[in-house]
Design a protein around this motif. Structure first.
Motif, mmCIF file in Angstrom:
data_model
loop_
_atom_site.group_PDB
_atom_site.id
_atom_site.type_symbol
_atom_site.label_atom_id
_atom_site.label_comp_id
_atom_site.label_asym_id
_atom_site.label_seq_id
_atom_site.Cartn_x
_atom_site.Cartn_y
_atom_site.Cartn_z
ATOM 1 N N TYR A 1 0.834 -1.195 0.000
ATOM 2 C CA TYR A 1 0.000 0.000 0.000
ATOM 3 C C TYR A 1 0.878 1.258 0.000
ATOM 4 O O TYR A 1 2.053 1.220 0.403
ATOM 5 N N PRO A 2 0.317 2.395 -0.437
ATOM 6 C CA PRO A 2 1.113 3.620 -0.509
ATOM 7 C C PRO A 2 1.821 3.994 0.785
ATOM 8 O O PRO A 2 2.962 4.475 0.752
ATOM 9 N N ARG A 3 1.165 3.771 1.923
ATOM 10 C CA ARG A 3 1.809 4.147 3.182
ATOM 11 C C ARG A 3 2.926 3.185 3.575
ATOM 12 O O ARG A 3 3.731 3.500 4.463
ATOM 13 N N ASP A 4 2.983 2.017 2.906
ATOM 14 C CA ASP A 4 4.147 1.142 3.073
ATOM 15 C C ASP A 4 5.344 1.698 2.304
ATOM 16 O O ASP A 4 6.498 1.425 2.630
ATOM 17 N N ILE A 5 5.044 2.464 1.267
ATOM 18 C CA ILE A 5 6.079 3.004 0.381
ATOM 19 C C ILE A 5 6.485 4.410 0.807
ATOM 20 O O ILE A 5 7.674 4.733 0.927
ATOM 21 N N GLU B 1 11.588 7.817 5.542
ATOM 22 C CA GLU B 1 12.839 7.651 4.807
ATOM 23 C C GLU B 1 12.635 7.908 3.313
ATOM 24 O O GLU B 1 13.522 8.438 2.637
ATOM 25 N N ALA B 2 11.479 7.530 2.786
ATOM 26 C CA ALA B 2 11.185 7.773 1.379
ATOM 27 C C ALA B 2 11.089 9.272 1.101
ATOM 28 O O ALA B 2 11.554 9.753 0.060
ATOM 29 N N ASP C 1 16.725 0.710 1.369
ATOM 30 C CA ASP C 1 15.796 -0.318 1.817
ATOM 31 C C ASP C 1 14.336 0.107 1.710
ATOM 32 O O ASP C 1 13.441 -0.644 2.101
ATOM 33 N N CYS C 2 14.067 1.288 1.169
ATOM 34 C CA CYS C 2 12.683 1.735 1.004
ATOM 35 C C CYS C 2 11.981 0.902 -0.063
ATOM 36 O O CYS C 2 12.539 0.627 -1.131
ATOM 37 N N LYS D 1 9.976 -4.162 -5.336
ATOM 38 C CA LYS D 1 11.373 -4.279 -4.931
ATOM 39 C C LYS D 1 11.760 -3.063 -4.111
ATOM 40 O O LYS D 1 11.052 -2.063 -4.068
ATOM 41 N N THR D 2 12.921 -3.153 -3.477
ATOM 42 C CA THR D 2 13.428 -2.000 -2.739
ATOM 43 C C THR D 2 14.052 -1.010 -3.709
ATOM 44 O O THR D 2 14.355 -1.332 -4.862
ATOM 45 N N MET D 3 14.279 0.180 -3.216
ATOM 46 C CA MET D 3 14.933 1.188 -4.041
ATOM 47 C C MET D 3 16.324 0.715 -4.460
ATOM 48 O O MET D 3 16.746 0.917 -5.607
#
Length: 564
Positions: A252-256, A260-261, A344-345, A351-353
């Motif tokens: 979900y967006p709030r996971d992303i 840190e993002a 790690d975002c 996938k992560t950044m």
């Protein structure tokens, strides 16, 4: 999470229960069949419009996203929201509608998705307010979502040189100074915008697109792919396909969009020398995603990030040039290699950044758009927060391309953009002046209009860096010069900027990050006692509602926060 997971979430109410027959009947009329009622319903939020080149091509991009969502196993539907062409609204009362349009975009997407019980969103934006408006609604709704930027315009060509929309504004000042004639002015007008896409420099649209990618909410590379590049259509198809993957994996967006993002987004904005509007928009998006973000976070990140991009308005190149040498992914890869990106975002790819950047190509060999770290334009980011007795809540300045860091001068006060424009045209603004434009903040404007035409006229008259401009309004990403905006509290709220008088002395120091009015506290108290709050300029309609609800610019100029 099992691949066989039932993807029907909120749309399950459409397919279950006899009382849902009317819902299904209406959807059959727009093309749904029995199988579609077993699929997740995906909303494609389109900002297509013919009022600006930024969004004129997005109708096809929306259809591409719909096709991708169908291929991915969803049941997609396109709906539209509004947009405002900032460049066309500039320099007249229409600019008061620009920043409020961000709220209208966010509210309208939230309204449609909420009312129709959709399961996921692909949002496609272009001009300045569409990216933050889309991301604000995505943060509020917190449904699996992907954002796609419509892309940047190609540069115009005139006399063998690249030009863009800011050249048009600056040409007006040059014409008024007698430096060019009406024929040359007309040539600039006809050449600046050659086709679809958002303004080409590191202005607000490209700034926020890069920020969206750094947030992890866009497909890698999406922010720098030009509007007319064929791959832009493929990006939209990929975005549609990604939605069902996000649903399956409960992303979900709030996971992303974590703290840190947002730090990643600020890092990219600082490295590229983006628009001061990023402060307003990132604060507002963070609020929608329930992330605590303040000016202090911008300052903390800024101090460690060098300005490494030679992009307009203070540099030579446009976003299309950046695309040619690797685009935003290559810049982020470089920043990550120097430990400035949180790898790690999570991102919309699942996938992560760091995983995304490992797959990205680096900057082209021999390119000149992005400087090496050891040759950075400045060692820290160019977008700075100033504070002082004139701006207790803060002000924002963009110090790119400045050869001076301190300005001391005599104030000339204007209570509107029109008054300021008339004074510039009359030759009343001279070297050493501190031009103060007030009562143009979020409440006072209303709508916090941009001052691009004023800054362009000043530069066009050869006064760039020789005159300081301060306002409780804001600046276009295309503005440059010694300009300070977002002064808060604003004049309409009784902030100190309302108390400034002609002849006062002001000191602006970007190194100490102070903005000081040389008037004693006692004198300011006496002036405040005599100050009367002006009547609301627009007591009804969209602007009236906005003026009543909007927060301080230091909090993102949002309308759904705590009332002040």
């Amino acid at each position: 999470m099992s691949e066989e997971k039932d993807l029907r979430i909120k749309s399950r109410v459409i397919s279950e229960g006899a009382n849902r027959v009317p819902n299904r009947s209406m959807l059959r009329a727009v093309g749904f069949n029995d199988e579609d009622f077993q699929k997740p319903m995906i909303g494609v939020a389109s900002t297509w419009s013919e009022v600006t080149p930024c969004n004129v091509h997005i109708d096809q991009l929306a259809r591409d996203a719909k096709s991708g969502a169908e291929n991915g196993g969803g049941a997609p539907m396109i709906f539209n929201t509004i947009m405002v062409a900032d460049g066309i609204a500039m320099g007249h009362n229409g600019m008061s509608y620009s920043l409020p349009s961000r709220e209208v975009i966010a509210d309208s997407i939230e309204t449609v998705v909420g009312a129709e019980a959709l399961d996921g969103i692909v949002a496609i934006g272009g001009c300045d307010k569409t990216t933050p408006g889309c991301l604000m609604s995505i943060g509020r709704l917190n449904l699996p979502s992907v954002y796609v930027y419509g892309g940047s315009i190609k540069p115009g060509k005139l006399d063998g040189k690249d030009i863009d929309i800011v050249n048009s504004f600056e040409a007006v000042g040059q014409y008024q100074q007698g430096e060019i004639d009406s024929e040359q002015l007309h040539k600039v007008e006809c050449s600046a915008c050659p086709g679809p896409g958002s303004c080409g420099g590191m202005y607000t649209a490209n700034t926020m697109a890069a920020a969206a990618e750094a947030l992890g909410m866009s497909i890698p590379g999406s922010s720098s792919t030009p509007a007319v590049d064929a791959y832009k259509n493929e990006e939209c198809r990929q975005a549609g396909e990604l939605i069902t993957d996000l649903l399956k994996n409960d992303i979900y967006p709030r996971d992303i969009m974590t703290k840190e993002a947002f730090e990643n987004a600020i890092t990219v904005v600082m490295a590229l020398g983006g628009s001061t509007n990023a402060f307003l928009h990132l604060l507002a998006i963070a609020r929608s995603a329930d992330v605590d973000l303040t000016y202090d976070d911008f300052e903390r990140v800024r101090q460690n990030v060098p300005h490494i991009a030679d992009l307009k308005p203070s540099g030579q190149y446009v976003f299309d040039d950046l695309f040619q040498v690797g685009g935003v992914p290559a810049v982020m890869k470089l920043l990550h290699e120097h430990g400035l990106i949180h790898g790690d975002c999570l991102t919309v790819t699942g996938k992560t950044m760091a995983e995304n950047l490992a797959e990205a190509k680096g900057l082209s060999e021999g390119q000149q758009v992005i400087y090496p770290f050891d040759q950075a334009k400045t060692e820290s980011g160019p977008l700075i927060v100033l504070r002082g007795n004139l701006a207790p809540e803060g002000a924002v300045a963009k110090m790119t391309g400045q050869t001076i860091t301190r300005f001391e001068g005599t104030v000339k006060v204007f209570d509107s953009e029109d008054e300021t424009t008339a004074a510039i045209e009359a030759g009343e603004i001279v070297e050493g002046d501190v031009v103060v434009v007030r009562y143009v903040g979020p409440k006072g404007g209303p709508g916090m209009p941009e001052m691009l035409s004023i800054t362009a006229m000043i530069v066009g008259r050869g006064l760039g860096g020789k005159v300081a401009l301060m306002t409780d309004g804001r600046f276009s990403g295309g503005s440059h010069g010694f300009v300070i905006g977002h002064i808060a509290p604003e004049a309409a709220a009784g902030g100190p900027i309302a108390l400034v008088q002609n002849g006062d002395q002001v000191i602006i120091d970007s190194e100490t990050q102070e903005i000081t009015l040389n008037v004693s506290a006692g004198e300011l108290e006496e002036r405040l006692a005599l100050w009367k709050q002006p009547q609301m300029k627009q007591p009804y309609g969209v602007l009236g509602k906005y003026a009543k609800l909007v927060s301080s610019s230091a909090k993102g100029a949002i309308t759904d926060g705590d009332l002040e």
